[in-house]
Design an enzyme around this catalytic site. Structure first.
Site, PDB file in Angstrom:
ATOM      1  N   TYR A   1       0.898  -1.165   0.000  1.00  0.00           N
ATOM      2  CA  TYR A   1       0.000   0.000   0.000  1.00  0.00           C
ATOM      3  C   TYR A   1       0.929   1.205   0.000  1.00  0.00           C
ATOM      4  O   TYR A   1       0.925   1.999   0.909  1.00  0.00           O
ATOM      5  CB  TYR A   1      -0.840  -0.115   1.282  1.00  0.00           C
ATOM      6  CG  TYR A   1      -1.959   0.876   1.476  1.00  0.00           C
ATOM      7  CD1 TYR A   1      -2.999   1.012   0.559  1.00  0.00           C
ATOM      8  CD2 TYR A   1      -2.013   1.655   2.633  1.00  0.00           C
ATOM      9  CE1 TYR A   1      -4.038   1.886   0.796  1.00  0.00           C
ATOM     10  CE2 TYR A   1      -3.056   2.534   2.876  1.00  0.00           C
ATOM     11  CZ  TYR A   1      -4.070   2.640   1.949  1.00  0.00           C
ATOM     12  OH  TYR A   1      -5.112   3.510   2.190  1.00  0.00           O
TER      13      TYR A   1
ATOM     14  N   HIS B   1      -2.566   7.443  -3.485  1.00  0.00           N
ATOM     15  CA  HIS B   1      -3.649   6.472  -3.275  1.00  0.00           C
ATOM     16  C   HIS B   1      -3.984   6.365  -1.785  1.00  0.00           C
ATOM     17  O   HIS B   1      -5.152   6.424  -1.393  1.00  0.00           O
ATOM     18  CB  HIS B   1      -3.241   5.107  -3.834  1.00  0.00           C
ATOM     19  CG  HIS B   1      -4.210   4.009  -3.490  1.00  0.00           C
ATOM     20  ND1 HIS B   1      -5.449   3.898  -4.088  1.00  0.00           N
ATOM     21  CD2 HIS B   1      -4.125   2.977  -2.608  1.00  0.00           C
ATOM     22  CE1 HIS B   1      -6.077   2.839  -3.585  1.00  0.00           C
ATOM     23  NE2 HIS B   1      -5.299   2.264  -2.682  1.00  0.00           N
TER      24      HIS B   1
ATOM     25  N   ARG C   1     -11.488   7.598   6.526  1.00  0.00           N
ATOM     26  CA  ARG C   1     -11.246   8.037   7.917  1.00  0.00           C
ATOM     27  C   ARG C   1     -11.234   9.558   8.088  1.00  0.00           C
ATOM     28  O   ARG C   1     -11.053  10.054   9.185  1.00  0.00           O
ATOM     29  CB  ARG C   1      -9.898   7.484   8.416  1.00  0.00           C
ATOM     30  CG  ARG C   1      -9.870   5.987   8.648  1.00  0.00           C
ATOM     31  CD  ARG C   1      -8.515   5.544   9.168  1.00  0.00           C
ATOM     32  NE  ARG C   1      -7.467   5.842   8.191  1.00  0.00           N
ATOM     33  CZ  ARG C   1      -7.120   5.018   7.198  1.00  0.00           C
ATOM     34  NH1 ARG C   1      -7.709   3.866   7.062  1.00  0.00           N
ATOM     35  NH2 ARG C   1      -6.176   5.371   6.347  1.00  0.00           N
TER      36      ARG C   1
ATOM     37  N   GLU D   1      -1.486  -1.623 -10.392  1.00  0.00           N
ATOM     38  CA  GLU D   1      -0.247  -1.850  -9.641  1.00  0.00           C
ATOM     39  C   GLU D   1       0.813  -2.447 -10.559  1.00  0.00           C
ATOM     40  O   GLU D   1       0.515  -2.922 -11.651  1.00  0.00           O
ATOM     41  CB  GLU D   1      -0.486  -2.829  -8.469  1.00  0.00           C
ATOM     42  CG  GLU D   1      -1.588  -2.401  -7.509  1.00  0.00           C
ATOM     43  CD  GLU D   1      -1.629  -3.215  -6.222  1.00  0.00           C
ATOM     44  OE1 GLU D   1      -0.586  -3.786  -5.845  1.00  0.00           O
ATOM     45  OE2 GLU D   1      -2.703  -3.268  -5.603  1.00  0.00           O
TER      46      GLU D   1
ATOM     47  N   ASP E   1      -5.117  -5.674  -8.860  1.00  0.00           N
ATOM     48  CA  ASP E   1      -5.572  -6.263  -7.600  1.00  0.00           C
ATOM     49  C   ASP E   1      -7.066  -5.955  -7.458  1.00  0.00           C
ATOM     50  O   ASP E   1      -7.448  -4.964  -6.847  1.00  0.00           O
ATOM     51  CB  ASP E   1      -4.747  -5.635  -6.461  1.00  0.00           C
ATOM     52  CG  ASP E   1      -5.106  -6.202  -5.113  1.00  0.00           C
ATOM     53  OD1 ASP E   1      -5.480  -7.378  -5.040  1.00  0.00           O
ATOM     54  OD2 ASP E   1      -4.999  -5.453  -4.126  1.00  0.00           O
TER      55      ASP E   1
ATOM     56  N   GLN F   1     -14.586  -4.647   1.680  1.00  0.00           N
ATOM     57  CA  GLN F   1     -13.388  -4.075   2.323  1.00  0.00           C
ATOM     58  C   GLN F   1     -13.757  -3.091   3.432  1.00  0.00           C
ATOM     59  O   GLN F   1     -13.208  -3.137   4.535  1.00  0.00           O
ATOM     60  CB  GLN F   1     -12.535  -3.370   1.255  1.00  0.00           C
ATOM     61  CG  GLN F   1     -11.204  -2.829   1.781  1.00  0.00           C
ATOM     62  CD  GLN F   1     -10.387  -2.155   0.665  1.00  0.00           C
ATOM     63  OE1 GLN F   1     -10.791  -2.146  -0.506  1.00  0.00           O
ATOM     64  NE2 GLN F   1      -9.255  -1.602   1.020  1.00  0.00           N
TER      65      GLN F   1
ATOM     66  N   TYR G   1     -12.228  -4.360   7.058  1.00  0.00           N
ATOM     67  CA  TYR G   1     -10.786  -4.098   7.077  1.00  0.00           C
ATOM     68  C   TYR G   1     -10.181  -3.695   8.422  1.00  0.00           C
ATOM     69  O   TYR G   1      -8.964  -3.763   8.581  1.00  0.00           O
ATOM     70  CB  TYR G   1     -10.419  -3.068   6.006  1.00  0.00           C
ATOM     71  CG  TYR G   1     -10.495  -1.624   6.429  1.00  0.00           C
ATOM     72  CD1 TYR G   1      -9.329  -0.867   6.589  1.00  0.00           C
ATOM     73  CD2 TYR G   1     -11.711  -1.014   6.657  1.00  0.00           C
ATOM     74  CE1 TYR G   1      -9.390   0.456   6.968  1.00  0.00           C
ATOM     75  CE2 TYR G   1     -11.785   0.301   7.034  1.00  0.00           C
ATOM     76  CZ  TYR G   1     -10.623   1.038   7.197  1.00  0.00           C
ATOM     77  OH  TYR G   1     -10.689   2.350   7.576  1.00  0.00           O
TER      78      TYR G   1
ATOM     79  N   THR H   1      -6.397 -11.758  -8.645  1.00  0.00           N
ATOM     80  CA  THR H   1      -5.373 -10.761  -8.929  1.00  0.00           C
ATOM     81  C   THR H   1      -4.847 -11.118 -10.311  1.00  0.00           C
ATOM     82  O   THR H   1      -4.410 -12.245 -10.532  1.00  0.00           O
ATOM     83  CB  THR H   1      -4.229 -10.837  -7.900  1.00  0.00           C
ATOM     84  OG1 THR H   1      -4.776 -10.621  -6.596  1.00  0.00           O
ATOM     85  CG2 THR H   1      -3.157  -9.806  -8.195  1.00  0.00           C
TER      86      THR H   1
ATOM     87  N   THR I   1      -1.631   0.431  -5.088  1.00  0.00           N
ATOM     88  CA  THR I   1      -2.218   1.200  -6.187  1.00  0.00           C
ATOM     89  C   THR I   1      -1.374   2.424  -6.506  1.00  0.00           C
ATOM     90  O   THR I   1      -0.952   3.157  -5.609  1.00  0.00           O
ATOM     91  CB  THR I   1      -3.647   1.630  -5.820  1.00  0.00           C
ATOM     92  OG1 THR I   1      -4.361   0.469  -5.443  1.00  0.00           O
ATOM     93  CG2 THR I   1      -4.338   2.300  -6.995  1.00  0.00           C
TER      94      THR I   1
ATOM     95  N   GLU J   1     -11.126   5.954  -6.192  1.00  0.00           N
ATOM     96  CA  GLU J   1     -10.601   7.323  -6.182  1.00  0.00           C
ATOM     97  C   GLU J   1     -11.170   8.149  -7.341  1.00  0.00           C
ATOM     98  O   GLU J   1     -11.508   9.314  -7.172  1.00  0.00           O
ATOM     99  CB  GLU J   1      -9.080   7.300  -6.305  1.00  0.00           C
ATOM    100  CG  GLU J   1      -8.374   6.646  -5.145  1.00  0.00           C
ATOM    101  CD  GLU J   1      -6.946   6.302  -5.512  1.00  0.00           C
ATOM    102  OE1 GLU J   1      -6.702   5.201  -6.049  1.00  0.00           O
ATOM    103  OE2 GLU J   1      -6.064   7.137  -5.276  1.00  0.00           O
TER     104      GLU J   1
END
Ligand code: CA
Length: 423
Positions: free
Chosen positions: A132, A137, A146, A205, A235, A242, A246, A259, A351, A365
């Site tokens: 990540y 991203h 968040r 990716e 991916d 998610q 997560y 994937t 990503t 996004e």
């Protein structure tokens, strides 16, 4: 370095993804119906399994291309990697060794047109880890999930965050991908429900392939040595699954469906002229992760989306150099608590998004969590992937009169099963 000319004339075009400068490795179905190892040159595939049988090429004492994957060759190590590349360059160069170019019968048996050839996974994927490590991203996703003030977790600028994924669901380009079911927040009430994913997404990716095993912590420089090559990697991600699952252990079922990787392993050797630095560091990295040279690559990347039966639209354009951490740093971090790494391990970069809106490497996004639908060139609107959509990743490093390509990394979305437990 300029274009190196080949007697396979289709390899000499500035736009061919497979000039002599590239020599990417794959696995294809040969005329005898068996899967063979091959190298892409122009619009052809050179059959290395056949050439090894004929004694035109030899890597070690024992055959390494009598298996339909590149792992045995990778195990021979960097000196063998360099020697094969040199031998293939000699055999395919204009005015080079005429063993192949001067023998019409051998040539006819050894060269297979790429058009219509069936390609397979080029390696046995030992294990798959997904990182990540793209800052744009991580900032975008963190802001959506968040809030802007908590976008980057406190560890993010100090370690490349990753999780252990599944090698069993890695598939080669062209494999259909079925929309998964999963536990997600019900649209009707506050409790979860088991439903087909409604927010199925891609992640643009790069995948790095470990070619040399290690046992215990390795440095960033050693990690760079151990990487054999790179592929494009999508991916596939179920965003609604998610978002529910997560915290705190990261994605699990959201990333388990499939994937997809591109069919040709572009070697580190082919990418050497395109090395570039990681971005400036906000915090100095600890010694075991410090940059020891340019270990990213200048590779232009794009994503196209084609609704069923319709033309593709480019929905994102970015570059691998946008990563905050290189694959070598990810691999070094991976080993830092002692994890042994194996030949054939696959590391997803995370990503790759750029700073601009059209440079974002996921629909999450691009549509900002579904709030800002995209309008395709066909007039169709998209927030997330729809059944029948074909998604393709493209990658190209632009050299002096030549292009290093990866081949496409595509997948078409099949509708969710009516009942995934029907027997
Ligand atoms: Ca990912």
């Amino acid at each position: 370095m300029p274009l190196i000319k080949s007697w396979v004339t289709s390899a000499n075009s500035a736009t061919s993804p497979f000039p002599l400068n590239n020599l990417p490795y794959g696995v294809f179905t040969a005329a005898d119906g068996e899967a063979h190892c091959g190298v892409a040159i122009g619009d052809q595939i050179l059959d290395l399994t056949m050439l090894e049988e004929d004694g035109v090429i030899a890597v070690g004492e024992l055959p390494v291309f009598d298996v339909p994957f590149w792992n045995e060759f990778m195990e021979e190590g960097p000196a063998a990697w360099a020697a094969l590349r040199a031998r293939l360059s000699e055999l395919l160069a204009q005015g080079g060794d005429d063993t192949l170019s001067g023998d019409a019968d051998l040539r006819a048996r050894a060269l297979v047109p790429q058009k219509g050839a069936e390609l397979h996974l080029p390696l046995l994927v030992a294990e798959y880890t997904d990182f990540y490590a793209g800052r744009h991203h991580a900032t975008n996703v963190g802001t959506m999930f968040r809030g802007a003030e908590n976008a980057l977790p406190p560890n993010w600028l100090h370690i490349p965050i990753g999780y252990n994924g599944r090698a069993s669901s890695v598939v080669v380009s062209g494999t259909d991908v079925r929309r998964p079911w999963g536990q997600l927040k019900s649209p009707d009430h506050d409790l979860p429900a088991f439903l087909p994913c409604r927010r199925f997404d891609l992640e643009l990716e790069m995948g790095a392939i470990v070619g040399t095993a290690s046992d215990g912590p390795i440095t960033v420089a050693e990690a760079d040595e151990n990487i054999f090559g790179y592929v494009l990697l999508n991916d596939w991600s179920a965003r609604d699954i998610q978002a529910w699952e997560y915290q705190p252990l990261g994605p699990f079922q959201a990333k388990s469906t499939a994937t997809t990787i591109s069919p040709w392993i572009v070697t580190k050797a082919a990418l050497e002229p395109f090395r570039c630095d990681t971005p400036p560091r906000e915090f100095e990295l600890l010694d075991h992760l410090k940059d020891v040279g340019p270990m990213l690559y200048d590779i232009g990347l794009s994503v196209t989306l084609a609704p069923e039966g319709k033309a593709p639209t480019t929905i994102a354009e970015t570059n691998y150099r946008e990563m905050y951490y290189s694959a070598a740093q990810q691999l070094a971090h991976h080993t830092s608590a002692g994890t042994p790494m194996n030949v054939g391990d696959l590391l997803g970069s995370g990503t790759i998004s750029g700073a601009e809106k059209h440079q974002r490497g996921s629909l999450l996004e691009l549509s900002w969590g579904g709030k800002e639908p995209l309008t395709l060139d066909t007039g169709d609107m998209r927030t997330f992937l729809e059944d029948g959509d074909t998604l393709a990743l493209h990658g190209a490093a632009k050299g002096d009169g030549y292009t290093i390509g990866f081949g496409p990394c595509t997948g078409r979305i099949l509708p969710a099963l009516k009942d995934p437990y029907a027997r």
